[in-house]
Scaffold this motif. Structure first.
Motif, PDB file in Angstrom:
ATOM      1  N   GLN A 125      47.245  33.275  54.534  1.00 53.38           N
ATOM      2  CA  GLN A 125      47.882  32.672  53.378  1.00 53.38           C
ATOM      3  C   GLN A 125      48.841  33.667  52.740  1.00 53.38           C
ATOM      4  O   GLN A 125      48.802  34.852  53.011  1.00 53.38           O
ATOM      5  CB  GLN A 125      46.816  32.222  52.373  1.00 53.38           C
ATOM      6  N   GLY A 126      49.732  33.160  51.919  1.00 47.80           N
ATOM      7  CA  GLY A 126      50.620  34.039  51.176  1.00 47.80           C
ATOM      8  C   GLY A 126      52.099  33.872  51.475  1.00 47.80           C
ATOM      9  O   GLY A 126      52.931  34.077  50.594  1.00 47.80           O
ATOM     10  N   PHE A 127      52.441  33.517  52.733  1.00 45.35           N
ATOM     11  CA  PHE A 127      53.866  33.350  53.030  1.00 45.35           C
ATOM     12  C   PHE A 127      54.036  32.453  54.251  1.00 45.35           C
ATOM     13  O   PHE A 127      53.180  32.410  55.123  1.00 45.35           O
ATOM     14  CB  PHE A 127      54.554  34.696  53.283  1.00 45.35           C
ATOM     15  N   LEU A 128      55.145  31.742  54.267  1.00 48.55           N
ATOM     16  CA  LEU A 128      55.505  30.876  55.386  1.00 48.55           C
ATOM     17  C   LEU A 128      56.467  31.598  56.314  1.00 48.55           C
ATOM     18  O   LEU A 128      57.389  32.281  55.856  1.00 48.55           O
ATOM     19  CB  LEU A 128      56.175  29.593  54.892  1.00 48.55           C
ATOM     20  N   TYR A 129      56.264  31.411  57.619  1.00 47.20           N
ATOM     21  CA  TYR A 129      57.235  31.905  58.580  1.00 47.20           C
ATOM     22  C   TYR A 129      58.389  30.907  58.706  1.00 47.20           C
ATOM     23  O   TYR A 129      58.220  29.721  58.405  1.00 47.20           O
ATOM     24  CB  TYR A 129      56.576  32.117  59.938  1.00 47.20           C
ATOM     25  N   THR A 267      56.770  43.581  59.915  1.00 44.91           N
ATOM     26  CA  THR A 267      56.549  42.158  59.651  1.00 44.91           C
ATOM     27  C   THR A 267      57.755  41.490  58.991  1.00 44.91           C
ATOM     28  O   THR A 267      58.350  42.032  58.045  1.00 44.91           O
ATOM     29  CB  THR A 267      55.306  41.958  58.772  1.00 44.91           C
ATOM     30  N   TRP A 268      58.062  40.306  59.471  1.00 45.52           N
ATOM     31  CA  TRP A 268      59.181  39.537  58.930  1.00 45.52           C
ATOM     32  C   TRP A 268      58.858  38.968  57.557  1.00 45.52           C
ATOM     33  O   TRP A 268      59.745  38.488  56.834  1.00 45.52           O
ATOM     34  CB  TRP A 268      59.569  38.412  59.889  1.00 45.52           C
ATOM     35  N   ALA A 269      57.596  39.046  57.147  1.00 45.92           N
ATOM     36  CA  ALA A 269      57.225  38.588  55.810  1.00 45.92           C
ATOM     37  C   ALA A 269      58.022  39.323  54.737  1.00 45.92           C
ATOM     38  O   ALA A 269      58.312  38.765  53.667  1.00 45.92           O
ATOM     39  CB  ALA A 269      55.734  38.793  55.583  1.00 45.92           C
ATOM     40  N   GLU A 290      66.870  32.623  58.828  1.00 46.42           N
ATOM     41  CA  GLU A 290      67.029  31.818  60.041  1.00 46.42           C
ATOM     42  C   GLU A 290      65.892  32.081  61.018  1.00 46.42           C
ATOM     43  O   GLU A 290      65.514  31.203  61.789  1.00 46.42           O
ATOM     44  CB  GLU A 290      68.375  32.108  60.705  1.00 46.42           C
ATOM     45  N   GLY A 291      65.344  33.279  61.016  1.00 49.26           N
ATOM     46  CA  GLY A 291      64.220  33.575  61.900  1.00 49.26           C
ATOM     47  C   GLY A 291      64.328  34.934  62.538  1.00 49.26           C
ATOM     48  O   GLY A 291      65.425  35.464  62.729  1.00 49.26           O
TER      49      GLY A 291
END
Length: 464
Positions: A125-129, A267-269, A290-291
């Motif tokens: 939990q905490g962030f969406l990819y 991490t991309w977070a 965008e990713g």
């Protein structure tokens, strides 16, 4: 050079197993566990001294919808929603049936691993990819690919799966699409033939094969490769030699946030929760939301193939929740500064340019505004002190592969099947569409675990 396909008449097998699995990563171990649970003896052949593969190099996060862990956390999600997200990320170029196949299979597969083999999962939990409409990333408590691999390996050993390491499969004995055995070569050059009734190809894709990457993903031909060296396209070459179909070979997972020169995955977070990327000129150059797969090309396109992740103390604290980030921090990859100018000095960046980039991002966040790249700033503004990591782009693994049916059995272009050959993970066609931008976070482990279980059950049924 050993021929990839040999006549069964040449086989001199001193032993035979009902199910043989090539590859000891997540796909292979899940397939082996599924075959073993179905009552079959199974042998995993691993070319390395210790089974690690791409799984140990990954974050270990597996996307799954409608799981009991999500329900316990009050999350509303379904396989249909997950499949829709997968297809949307590819701009409707992924096969919707394949997306729904793995999205439907993955939740039950994780619950089976937990119930039958004691592998604990939790939903993050905490962030969406990027591209995920729900929080659906599942991981073992350690939140690393190394820990996931270790738990799968322990489960396989407890279940009585036989695992033969230092066993490099160089050839298959096959005729008319039916595999009767394999030939392995040991580190000392000795060879051995092993018979089988069913074969599961779980030896990932071709990220380590420079010739195939240059042919099918030319944009990544000169990118650093951070995947497993054993991903040499063996499954593809065997499949092609037996007339199998392979699709979406231009798809892959890249990553635009690998600490340089340390090699740790950042991490991309950090970028999803408010961080930005700048180049050596201290200037932002794209929409970071965008990713991270697309980021590989975006970063590699900058001077020297270098960028800097810029973020603040609250995001630094978020990063410390990830093993890879902690390793990068311990190695000295993370720089800090009480002001944008101080951070610029620490990173060797132009002070005015970096200060302007940070100030602009702060203003966009304060106003919840959209920038010229199309990024909508929805998170709180960055606040001093500031942090940075020097990063580059890299190729992690390929996503195209052998086409399989709902039983994970390998198909020919005319729809007919290879008689007793199954594929999972990177050896099989993934759900990322035909090119790099279609990769949705977790797609690799999604097909490893979902197709791994399907392949193991199907192979056991055929062998029985």
């Amino acid at each position: 050079m050993t021929m990839p396909i040999l006549s069964p008449a040449e086989m001199r097998a001193e032993m035979s197993m009902p199910v043989v699995v090539i590859g000891g990563g997540a796909a292979g171990l899940v397939a082996a566990l599924a075959a073993r649970d179905s009552g079959m003896d199974v042998l995993v052949l691993e070319r390395d001294h210790l089974p690690t593969g791409s799984t140990a190099l990954s974050s270990g996060f597996i996307p799954a919808a409608g799981t009991r862990w999500q329900r316990a956390a009050g999350m509303d999600d379904t396989p249909e929603m997950q499949a829709a997200d997968i297809v949307a990320k590819t701009h409707d170029r992924a096969d919707p049936h394949e997306a729904l196949r793995v999205s439907t299979a993955i939740g039950p597969a994780l619950e089976w691993l937990a119930d039958a083999h004691g592998i604990a999962f939790e939903v993050l939990q905490g962030f969406l990819y990027p591209g995920q409409s729900r929080l659906r990333m599942h991981a073992v408590p350690e939140r690393t690919g190394v820990a996931l691999q270790a738990r799968l390996l322990e489960a396989a050993e407890k279940a009585g799966v036989e695992i033969l390491t230092d066993a490099h499969v160089v050839s298959l004995f096959a005729e008319n699409g039916a595999v009767r055995g394999v030939r392995i070569v040991r580190p000392d050059g000795a060879s051995e033939d092993i018979g089988c009734a069913a074969l599961v190809l779980a030896c990932n894709g071709y990220g380590g094969a420079a010739d195939l990457v240059r042919e099918h993903i030319p944009a990544m031909a000169d990118a650093p490769y951070f995947g497993h060296a054993g991903n040499q396209g063996d499954a593809l070459r065997w499949g092609w030699a037996m007339g199998a179909e392979a699709l979406d070979l231009g798809a892959c997972q890249g990553h635009g946030s690998v600490a340089h020169p340390h090699g740790a995955l950042i991490t991309w977070a950090l970028l999803m929760e408010g961080g930005i990327q700048v180049n050596r000129d201290g200037v932002r150059f794209w929409n970071e939301h965008e990713g991270y797969s697309e980021a590989a090309l975006a970063v590699l396109g900058q001077p020297g193939g270098i960028a800097f992740d810029i973020y603040d103390a609250k995001l630094h604290a978020l990063g410390l929740g990830f093993d890879d980030y902690r390793a990068a921090f311990a190695a000295g990859a993370v720089r800090a500064g009480d002001t944008p100018e101080a951070l610029a000095v620490a990173c060797g960046l132009p002070e005015h340019a970096l200060a302007t980039s940070i100030a602009t991002a702060q203003m966009l966040a304060e106003n919840q505004d959209t920038d010229a790249f199309g990024r909508h700033f929805m998170t709180p503004p960055l606040e001093a002190p500031f942090y940075a990591v020097r990063v580059t782009g890299a190729l992690f693994h390929t996503q195209g592969g052998l086409v399989v049916n709902d039983d994970a059995q390998v198909m020919r272009p005319d729809g007919s099947l290879l008689a007793n050959v199954f594929a999972a993970g990177g050896a099989a066609r993934g759900v990322s569409g035909p090119e790099l931008s279609g990769y949705l976070s977790g797609n690799g482990l999604l097909t490893a675990v979902a197709l791994g279980r399907l392949a193991g059950v199907s192979a056991a049924r055929m062998a029985g």
